[in-house]
Design a protein around this motif. Structure first.
Motif, short mmCIF file in Angstrom:
data_model
loop_
_atom_site.label_atom_id
_atom_site.label_comp_id
_atom_site.label_asym_id
_atom_site.label_seq_id
_atom_site.Cartn_x
_atom_site.Cartn_y
_atom_site.Cartn_z
N VAL A 203 58.76 -33.66 -97.16
CA VAL A 203 57.73 -32.72 -97.19
C VAL A 203 56.39 -33.23 -97.73
O VAL A 203 55.44 -33.13 -97.32
CB VAL A 203 58.27 -31.68 -98.09
CG1 VAL A 203 57.37 -30.68 -98.31
CG2 VAL A 203 59.65 -30.81 -97.45
N THR A 204 56.51 -33.95 -98.89
CA THR A 204 55.13 -34.71 -99.37
C THR A 204 54.72 -35.57 -98.37
O THR A 204 53.21 -35.36 -98.24
CB THR A 204 55.65 -35.63 -100.59
OG1 THR A 204 56.52 -34.76 -101.59
CG2 THR A 204 54.46 -36.25 -101.39
N LEU A 205 55.29 -36.30 -97.72
CA LEU A 205 54.50 -37.03 -96.80
C LEU A 205 54.19 -36.46 -95.66
O LEU A 205 52.88 -36.44 -95.10
CB LEU A 205 55.92 -38.06 -95.99
CG LEU A 205 56.02 -39.52 -96.55
CD1 LEU A 205 57.10 -40.26 -95.80
CD2 LEU A 205 54.81 -40.27 -96.62
N ALA A 206 54.55 -35.30 -95.17
CA ALA A 206 54.18 -34.34 -94.05
C ALA A 206 52.91 -33.63 -94.58
O ALA A 206 51.93 -33.63 -93.79
CB ALA A 206 54.97 -33.44 -93.80
N LEU A 207 53.00 -33.19 -95.53
CA LEU A 207 51.65 -32.51 -96.33
C LEU A 207 50.55 -33.46 -96.65
O LEU A 207 49.23 -33.02 -96.47
CB LEU A 207 52.10 -31.68 -97.72
CG LEU A 207 53.10 -30.62 -97.62
CD1 LEU A 207 53.31 -30.07 -98.84
CD2 LEU A 207 52.62 -29.63 -96.52
N GLY B 250 53.89 -21.15 -94.16
CA GLY B 250 53.31 -20.44 -93.23
C GLY B 250 51.97 -20.86 -92.84
O GLY B 250 51.49 -21.11 -91.83
N VAL B 251 51.28 -21.24 -93.95
CA VAL B 251 49.88 -21.67 -93.89
C VAL B 251 49.74 -23.10 -93.26
O VAL B 251 48.89 -23.18 -92.15
CB VAL B 251 49.26 -21.82 -95.23
CG1 VAL B 251 47.58 -22.33 -95.07
CG2 VAL B 251 49.35 -20.30 -95.58
N VAL B 252 50.89 -23.84 -93.66
CA VAL B 252 50.76 -25.21 -93.10
C VAL B 252 51.09 -25.16 -91.59
O VAL B 252 50.29 -26.01 -90.64
CB VAL B 252 51.98 -26.04 -93.71
CG1 VAL B 252 52.04 -27.50 -93.11
CG2 VAL B 252 51.37 -26.31 -95.21
N ASP B 253 52.11 -24.33 -91.15
CA ASP B 253 52.32 -24.09 -89.96
C ASP B 253 51.10 -23.72 -89.09
O ASP B 253 50.82 -24.24 -87.93
CB ASP B 253 53.47 -22.95 -89.54
CG ASP B 253 54.28 -23.26 -88.36
OD1 ASP B 253 53.96 -24.05 -87.55
OD2 ASP B 253 54.91 -22.00 -88.15
#
Lengths: 370, 288, 292
Positions: free
Chosen positions: B20-24, C110-113
């Motif tokens: 999740v950290t990597l993706a964000l 949701g925001v990221v999506d």
């Protein structure tokens, strides 16, 4: 005589869906179009509804050329297999649709439409559901809405395409009786398409049994039962035993017994395959009993009925349907005599070049079709 | 024993935290940082400098032109999308696959090529160039060319929303309406349109965002005449090339705002579409 | 009735049946189809015809010269290589993001999506000037990279970096629905059979995702190769070094070299279509293998 279908042909690409269908339907009659999938029954219904156009042939309703009218002009009530309810309209709006879209001159008043909707909700026994959306209904309720919507326009014909197909067995039985009651209450000429012989026989005044784009037989359920026009009709309508025989003078001779031939009339003398129902099959264990010597293989329960599976010396497997009490006299492994009360001669099987009555048995293709 | 990691949807394992950290982080770098740059650059010299950018007559003219282009291109493409979906999803005819391929073609076309083709047709040395010159009509380096370029780039967007949806919905409801006596227009207005309204709006939204933001195709056919043939994205470019960074990013903020509003509306619509589809599957229907 | 049958049989009532379209009870085909054809003809076919015909004005030699000219060739190479490279990275990052979005719940999901779609919605010119500023020696990222000796803005690397954002949503949106539909029991079955998470991923999940990943790659590549707005500001546009193919078209048009511009445009479209068709056929082959 209101609806006349005459010599209707319809081909899809190379596939002949209807090959010369002729049929007269009387005013107020309840007709079932029965047949296996691909027999053309749905195509015939779609031709009547105006959704498909036949290649040739004609259809008249009360003397009016039906094929010259578009689906819109025919004033028929069509109940789709999946009901095709308008998903964004309430039940009441669904039912009112056919009246609301009429041109202003012939459109009933708002109050009249309202009254008609209430009347139909009552007729189909879904009062109180008028404000619901189709998604909020059970399958059975949806079907009632579809019937009510079709009836709202006071159709000249009510057409139903496998209306019970998507319902579970219990709801199906209940709605079946309901549909017949609605038919009797409205008197609308009704044509029902189904592949379920029990449904067709239970509901219809006359059954039209179709196969490969042809009509095999038209008749009342009783007529189909007692005088099947062809081996296909016989095998389609119920479980069938198959046994080779010798036909002489309208009777079928088997090893140990003779049975009357109910169809076809005047079957040619010679070797043939006889078809008969488990419920027309009798077993006798008495020391002097007449009949085909068989050995009981297995006895299976089915409610108050018992299916007794037997094997002849020739290897043929035959099933007798007996009452629980009658079956109590038998047990597996026992040797008994088997007789059939009445048989149908399968002329097609007899004409097959590879025909060999000794090798065949139950489970031949025609029997498996059911 | 239940194997580990079967319950998705919760970040509780080290792997999950890392992923999740990597993706964000990647999204922040690739999408977040540019977006932040736009805002920071636009407001870096204060609100007054930002607002001043919109007092320019050229800026206002470019906004007007952008709105005009979208107001013509989007309804035309919507009408096309509806017509194409009605014919493709409701009728069987030969050559359907070829037609679908053609409709999709602009998606794999460079925007510059989408502008170029109109120059080849209507430019000074284009096929119809001499004819237009005689007639005194200007297409290239004028507003009609900008509209044509925009239409070509956005032509599949609405059709592609509607065709799959209408194909999936099937024609039964429309056929039912027809047998009940409804005419073509009534069927379309009262049965088809309500069933596709959210998807149509979704397509219009995307088409509009793309039409207002189109740069490549419009850049080729515009001629970059300030105050006349410059859309807002072209105005951004011109200001940037003039080293008026505050002006460029102020105008860009407007466009970025449009994109964000589009995304929000789109997300809301997608939820509505999903809710509309949930109407369909009939849970109670037990298949015998 | 039988006699009537015979009378009707030889003369079909509706001889139009076996025509190019099937009868339908629904109205409005003529109008809708006519408008569709007119629109496709004027907006897509006619321009396409011009693009296909104009390059050959100076014969085959003219086309070959136009494309093989070193400056053009370098630009084509840059556009397609950068697009391919970026699409490969997009497949990896897109898979990661789609995975995280479908498998984990976290605040702001949701925001990221929604944000993933920003490159679809954000006008390319806006992205272009933002990237150029961000990666310029004075920008937030550029100033961090300069001490390391990495130059992004105004170099071919800038083209690649710009395309990383452009192609990302294509991969995420291709993979996401497949991941959502992927039967959870597949993973569970693999795990109960003793597969370690990484084995489950590489042997069960990845094969199921391959067609979607290919689609995402092809779309990201096609879009990236033709991209103009987001690239043009960061690229520096040095002929032969950091000049992209679409810019060559613009330059030729400015010199009224329609045939030359059309040649490059046709070549670009052809390569994009070939990649799309190739990916399509790979998918067909894959699905055949899967359904056997």
């Amino acid at each position: 005589m209101t609806l006349t279908i005459d010599g209707v042909y319809k081909q899809f690409g190379r596939f002949p869906a209807l090959t010369g269908i002729s049929l007269d339907v009387r005013d107020g009659e309840f007709i079932s179009l029965l047949g296996p999938s691909g027999s053309g029954k749905t195509t015939l219904l779609r031709v009547l509804a105006g959704l498909d156009r036949p290649d040739h042939g004609c259809v008249f309703l009360n003397g009016v050329d039906f094929l010259a009218l578009s689906a819109r002009e025919r004033r028929i009530g069509l109940v789709f297999q999946q009901y095709a309810l308008f998903r964004h309209m309430t039940v009441a709006r669904n039912i009112a649709f056919g009246l609301e879209v009429r041109p202003r001159a012939t459109r009933p008043s708002r109050a009249a439409i309202q009254a008609r909707v209430s009347e139909l909700l009552a007729l189909t026994q879904i009062e109180g559901l008028g404000d619901r959306y189709p998604a909020q209904l059970s399958g059975g309720q949806r079907q009632r809405v579809a019937v009510a919507r079709a009836l709202a326009v006071e159709p000249q014909l009510l057409l139903l395409d496998e209306p019970f197909g998507a319902l579970d067995a219990k709801v199906r039985k209940e709605l079946r009786g309901e549909l017949r009651r609605i038919h009797d209450a409205t008197g609308v000429t009704t044509i029902l398409v189904t592949h379920d012989q029990e449904e067709a026989m239970a509901l219809a005044d006359r059954v039209v049994l179709m196969n490969q784009g042809r009509i095999e037989q038209i008749g009342s359920p009783a007529e189909l039962d007692t005088a099947p026009a062809s081996p296909f009709v016989f095998t389609f309508l119920g479980e069938t035993n198959r046994l080779p025989c010798e036909v002489t003078a309208g009777a079928a001779r088997f090893e140990g017994f003779v049975a009357p031939v109910i169809s076809p009339a005047g079957a040619a003398d010679g070797r043939a395959t006889a078809l008969f129902r488990p419920e027309d099959t009798r077993l006798d264990a008495g020391p002097h009993a007449e009949g085909l010597p068989v050995r009981i293989v297995e006895i299976r329960g089915r409610g108050s009925l018992r299916l007794v599976e037997c094997q002849a010396l020739s290897g043929h497997r035959l099933v007798a349907e007996l009452s629980e009490a009658a079956a109590g006299a038998f047990e597996a492994g026992q040797r008994v005599r088997l007789t059939a009360r009445r048989v149908v001669i399968d002329t097609v099987a007899a004409a097959r070049p590879d025909w060999n009555p000794e090798a065949g048995g139950r489970g031949a293709p025609a029997a498996a079709a059911h | 024993m239940i194997p580990r990691g079967l319950e998705h949807r919760r970040v509780n394992s080290p792997t999950a935290v890392i992923l999740v950290t990597l993706a964000l982080a990647w999204l922040a770098l690739i999408i977040g940082a540019p977006l932040a740059t736009v805002v920071v650059e636009a407001f870096g010299k204060g609100l007054d400098a930002f607002l001043a950018a919109f007092r320019e007559p050229d800026a206002l003219a470019s906004i007007r032109l952008t709105l005009l282009v979208a107001a013509i291109a989007v309804p035309l493409n919507a009408a096309f999308g509806l017509a194409a979906a009605w014919s493709i999803a409701r009728f069987e005819f030969r050559g359907k696959a070829a037609l679908l391929t053609l409709i999709d073609l602009p998606l794999s076309m460079s925007p510059v090529v989408a502008g170029l083709v109109w120059v080849l047709l209507f430019g000074a040395r284009g096929w119809f160039g001499p004819l237009l010159e005689v007639a005194g009509v200007k297409v290239i380096f004028a507003v009609p060319g900008i509209i044509l370029g925009t239409i070509l780039v956005t032509v599949p967007l609405i059709a592609r929303e509607l065709i799959p949806l209408m194909t999936e919905q099937g024609a039964d409801e429309e056929l039912a309406a027809t047998t009940l006596g409804a005419g073509g227009w009534t069927v379309f207005r009262r049965v088809t349109l309500p069933n596709i309204r959210w998807a149509l709006l979704h397509g219009v939204l995307l088409c509009n965002a793309r039409a207002m933001g189109e740069f490549g195709a419009v850049s080729v056919v515009s001629g970059h005449i300030r105050g006349l043939t410059e859309t807002l994205p072209l105005h951004v470019e011109a200001l940037y090339n003039d080293y008026d960074f505050v002006g460029a990013f102020s105008a860009a903020t407007l466009l970025a705002g449009l994109a964000v509003v589009t995304l929000v509306a789109k997300t809301v619509l997608e939820q509505l579409i999903r809710a509309g589809q949930a109407v369909k599957p009939a849970q109670e229907l037990a298949i015998p | 009735m039988v006699a009537l049958d015979a009378a009707f049989a030889p003369a079909p009532l509706k001889p139009a049946r076996r025509s190019w379209r099937e009868h339908s009870a629904l109205p409005g085909f003529g109008g809708a189809f006519g408008f569709t054809l007119l629109y496709v003809g004027l907006i897509i076919l006619l321009p396409l015809a011009a693009l296909a015909a104009r390059p050959w004005e100076h014969g085959l030699g003219g086309v070959v010269d136009a494309i093989l000219q070193p400056r053009t060739l370098a630009a084509l190479r840059l556009s397609f290589l950068a697009a391919a490279g970026a699409a490969v990275v997009n497949v990896l990052t897109g898979l990661l993001i789609a995975w995280v979005l479908t498998r984990y719940d976290f605040p702001g999901r949701g925001v990221v999506d929604a944000l993933v779609d920003l490159p679809f919605a954000l006008p390319t010119a806006v992205a272009g000037i933002a990237l150029a500023t961000l990666y310029s020696p004075g920008g937030w990222i550029g100033s961090l990279l300069q001490p390391v000796g990495l130059k992004v803005a105004y170099t071919p690397v800038g083209v690649f970096v710009a395309l990383l954002a452009v192609g990302l949503p294509f991969v995420v949106r291709a993979v996401q629905p497949v991941l959502e539909d992927l039967d959870a029991s597949l993973e569970e079955a693999a795990q109960t059979l003793g597969a370690r998470p990484l084995q489950t991923f590489s042997r069960v999940i990845l094969p199921a995702l391959t067609p979607a990943l290919l689609t995402g790659f092809a779309l990201a590549f096609a879009r990236g190769a033709g991209e103009y707005g987001s690239v043009i500001f960061i690229a520096g546009n040095m002929p032969g070094v950091s000049e992209i193919a679409p810019l060559v078209i613009v330059t030729r048009l400015e010199g009224y070299d329609y045939a030359g511009a059309a040649s490059v445009g046709l070549a670009m479209l052809a390569v994009s279509l070939i990649v799309l068709v190739a990916v399509n056929s790979i998918q067909v082959a894959l699905s055949r293998r899967g359904s056997r």
